[in-house]
Design an enzyme around this catalytic site. Structure first.
Site, PDB file in Angstrom:
ATOM      1  N   PRO A 175      11.546  -6.392   2.680  1.00 21.35           N
ATOM      2  CA  PRO A 175      10.323  -7.050   2.259  1.00 21.35           C
ATOM      3  C   PRO A 175       9.191  -6.516   1.697  1.00 21.35           C
ATOM      4  CG  PRO A 175      10.655  -6.217   4.856  1.00 21.35           C
ATOM      5  CD  PRO A 175      11.786  -6.040   3.935  1.00 21.35           C
TER       6      PRO A 175
ATOM      7  N   GLY B 266       8.471   1.433   1.444  1.00 22.42           N
ATOM      8  CA  GLY B 266       8.670   1.874   0.213  1.00 22.42           C
ATOM      9  C   GLY B 266       9.359   0.895  -0.862  1.00 22.42           C
ATOM     10  N   GLY B 267       9.484  -0.289  -0.282  1.00 24.19           N
ATOM     11  CA  GLY B 267      10.232  -1.111  -1.379  1.00 24.19           C
ATOM     12  C   GLY B 267       9.822  -1.096  -2.850  1.00 24.19           C
ATOM     13  N   GLY B 268       8.799  -1.396  -3.176  1.00 26.28           N
ATOM     14  CA  GLY B 268       8.466  -1.176  -4.447  1.00 26.28           C
ATOM     15  C   GLY B 268       8.524   0.339  -5.075  1.00 26.28           C
ATOM     16  N   SER B 269       8.207   1.261  -4.325  1.00 29.96           N
ATOM     17  CA  SER B 269       8.414   2.590  -4.715  1.00 29.96           C
ATOM     18  C   SER B 269       9.869   2.838  -4.892  1.00 29.96           C
ATOM     19  CB  SER B 269       7.670   3.598  -3.723  1.00 29.96           C
ATOM     20  OG  SER B 269       6.521   3.193  -3.350  1.00 29.96           O
TER      21      SER B 269
ATOM     22  N   LYS C  46      12.478   3.624   2.496  1.00 29.50           N
ATOM     23  CA  LYS C  46      12.140   5.235   3.074  1.00 29.50           C
ATOM     24  C   LYS C  46      11.511   4.562   4.504  1.00 29.50           C
ATOM     25  CE  LYS C  46       7.497   4.818   2.663  1.00 29.50           C
ATOM     26  NZ  LYS C  46       6.363   4.911   3.109  1.00 29.50           N
TER      27      LYS C  46
ATOM     28  N   GLY D 208       5.568  -0.716   4.011  1.00 25.49           N
ATOM     29  CA  GLY D 208       5.651   0.218   4.557  1.00 25.49           C
ATOM     30  C   GLY D 208       6.733   0.880   4.608  1.00 25.49           C
TER      31      GLY D 208
ATOM     32  N   ALA E 133       5.555  -5.132   0.128  1.00 26.57           N
ATOM     33  CA  ALA E 133       4.365  -4.552   0.940  1.00 26.57           C
ATOM     34  C   ALA E 133       4.495  -4.447   2.511  1.00 26.57           C
ATOM     35  CB  ALA E 133       2.906  -5.557   0.653  1.00 26.57           C
TER      36      ALA E 133
ATOM     37  N   ASP F  56       4.034   7.024  -3.463  1.00 25.75           N
ATOM     38  CA  ASP F  56       5.489   6.964  -2.451  1.00 25.75           C
ATOM     39  C   ASP F  56       6.586   7.270  -3.647  1.00 25.75           C
ATOM     40  OD1 ASP F  56       4.558   7.237  -0.092  1.00 25.75           O
ATOM     41  OD2 ASP F  56       4.822   5.118   0.364  1.00 25.75           O
TER      42      ASP F  56
HETATM   43  O1  C5P Z   1      -0.398   5.043  -4.831  1.00 25.16           O
HETATM   44  P1  C5P Z   1      -0.126   3.839  -4.258  1.00 25.16           P
HETATM   45  O2  C5P Z   1      -0.467   2.751  -5.444  1.00 25.16           O
HETATM   46  O3  C5P Z   1       1.091   3.405  -3.552  1.00 25.16           O
HETATM   47  O4  C5P Z   1      -1.449   3.596  -3.357  1.00 25.16           O
HETATM   48  C1  C5P Z   1      -2.219   2.363  -2.931  1.00 25.16           C
HETATM   49  C2  C5P Z   1      -3.431   2.619  -2.277  1.00 25.16           C
HETATM   50  O5  C5P Z   1      -3.077   3.216  -0.958  1.00 25.16           O
HETATM   51  C3  C5P Z   1      -4.184   3.600  -3.071  1.00 25.16           C
HETATM   52  O6  C5P Z   1      -5.022   3.004  -4.032  1.00 25.16           O
HETATM   53  C4  C5P Z   1      -5.303   4.378  -1.847  1.00 25.16           C
HETATM   54  O7  C5P Z   1      -6.187   3.480  -1.669  1.00 25.16           O
HETATM   55  C5  C5P Z   1      -4.138   4.434  -0.718  1.00 25.16           C
HETATM   56  N1  C5P Z   1      -3.486   5.678  -0.720  1.00 25.16           N
HETATM   57  C6  C5P Z   1      -4.378   6.685  -0.096  1.00 25.16           C
HETATM   58  N2  C5P Z   1      -3.667   7.976  -0.009  1.00 25.16           N
HETATM   59  C7  C5P Z   1      -2.263   8.197  -0.453  1.00 25.16           C
HETATM   60  C8  C5P Z   1      -1.494   6.876  -0.764  1.00 25.16           C
HETATM   61  C9  C5P Z   1      -2.062   5.810  -0.834  1.00 25.16           C
HETATM   62  O8  C5P Z   1      -5.435   6.493  -0.011  1.00 25.16           O
HETATM   63  N3  C5P Z   1      -1.714   9.300  -0.172  1.00 25.16           N
END
Ligand code: C5P
Length: 309
Positions: free
Chosen positions: A101, A107-110, A12, A105, A103, A143
């Site tokens: 790659p 969205g690999g894991g997502s 993404k 940005g 982590a 994500d």
């Molecule tokens: O939901 P996810 O695990 O991808 O988010 C990782 C971290 O990124 C969250 O714990 C939060 O600190 C930050 N985050 C946020 N607002 C979002 C998405 C992520 O603050 N909309």
């Protein structure tokens, strides 16, 4: 021999990303135009007779993931949550071909978690309603709902609100990651007192006939996480400059919380040339020439085919 099921997990890209507020629980409210690309991971699976779930990780970006326990991998967590809905009696042997790659940005894991939801829903013939699937997706990460949606859209809330949009054209793009992971929570924390962008930056009715028109509209927006991300990883500036310097670059920007950046190019030739030129000078970077997936190219292009036929 049992059948092999397959799902693509397209990267993404946040074409723009505005931070519009913060919730009491610390999560940030976002507004982001999200598209998907022909570059991505691939998840395959075979049914098992028992209820066990296994996951092996292969591919060029498997790295440490292939050595660690897969118990906490988002694919495994998604699989367990689906099994716990009680409608799935079988297990599965899953293989994740990791090409994006970690982590980074994009969205690999997502995307992998969303692919697992799609794959296992098909394999196990689950007929879960959209609300249940969205709840599972959001509990796996902010994500994951947008990746489950999988089509160009505006994402808002913390990621759970999705506004469908008319398809974008198959715009040529180059993705570059400087080869270093960044932590999303750390980037959000680093923007601490920067204030918030207003909502409603994107007219959801507009349509685009070209990458140039899209880039023009995107120039009014930005990625509010760029400043904190470049503060933590200055190499992101080098990547943005490298993309912008190449002929035909219409826009260079960071995706998500970084560190991957994308360049939009006028033609596929220019994108291809830019990718080669930047790769020659930056052997440590992960570089992928690709395009914005559309309804049509999604059907044609397998993951890995940079440009449509
Ligand atoms: O939901 P996810 O695990 O991808 O988010 C990782 C971290 O990124 C969250 O714990 C939060 O600190 C930050 N985050 C946020 N607002 C979002 C998405 C992520 O603050 N909309």
């Amino acid at each position: 021999m049992s059948a092999t099921y397959r799902q693509q997990a397209p990267a993404k890209v946040n074409l723009f990303l505005h931070v519009t507020g913060k919730r009491d629980d610390g999560y940030h409210l976002l507004e982001s135009l999200v598209c998907f690309t022909a570059t991505g991971d691939v998840l395959t699976g075979e049914l098992r007779d028992d209820d066990k779930i296994t996951l092996s990780i292969t591919g060029p970006m498997a790295g440490n993931l292939a050595l660690e326990s897969t118990d906490d991998n988002l694919v495994m967590r998604a699989a367990r949550m689906l099994q716990e809905t009680g409608t799935a009696k079988q297990g599965a042997d899953l293989v994740l071909d990791k090409r994006l790659p970690v982590a980074s940005g994009i969205g690999g894991g997502s995307a992998d978690a969303a692919a697992a939801i799609r794959l296992l829903s098909e394999m196990w013939k689950l007929e879960l309603d959209d609300a249940t699937l969205s709840r599972i997706a959001l509990s796996l990460g902010a994500d994951v709902p947008v990746c489950l949606h999988g089509k160009t859209c505006v994402m808002s809330g913390i990621g759970e609100e999705i506004t469908e949009l008319p398809d974008l054209p198959p715009v040529p793009m180059v993705l570059i990651n400087p080869g270093k992971a960044v932590s999303t929570p750390e980037i959000f924390k680093a923007r601490a007192d920067e204030g918030f962008s207003p909502t409603g930056a994107w007219d959801t009715n507009q349509t685009f006939q070209s990458g140039a028109a899209l880039a023009d509209a995107l120039s009014e927006c930005g990625n509010d996480l760029t400043l904190p991300a470049t503060g933590i990883l200055p190499e992101i500036c080098d990547v943005l400059n490298a993309l912008a310097r190449e002929e035909g670059c219409l826009l260079a920007r960071m995706s998500g919380s970084g560190a991957t950046c994308f360049g939009i190019y006028d033609t596929f030739d220019q994108a291809e040339r830019a990718a080669h030129a930047i790769a020659a000078q930056n052997p440590d970077c992960w570089i992928s020439p690709t395009h914005i997936l559309t309804e049509k190219t999604r059907e044609q292009a397998d993951i890995g085919a940079a440009f449509p036929d």
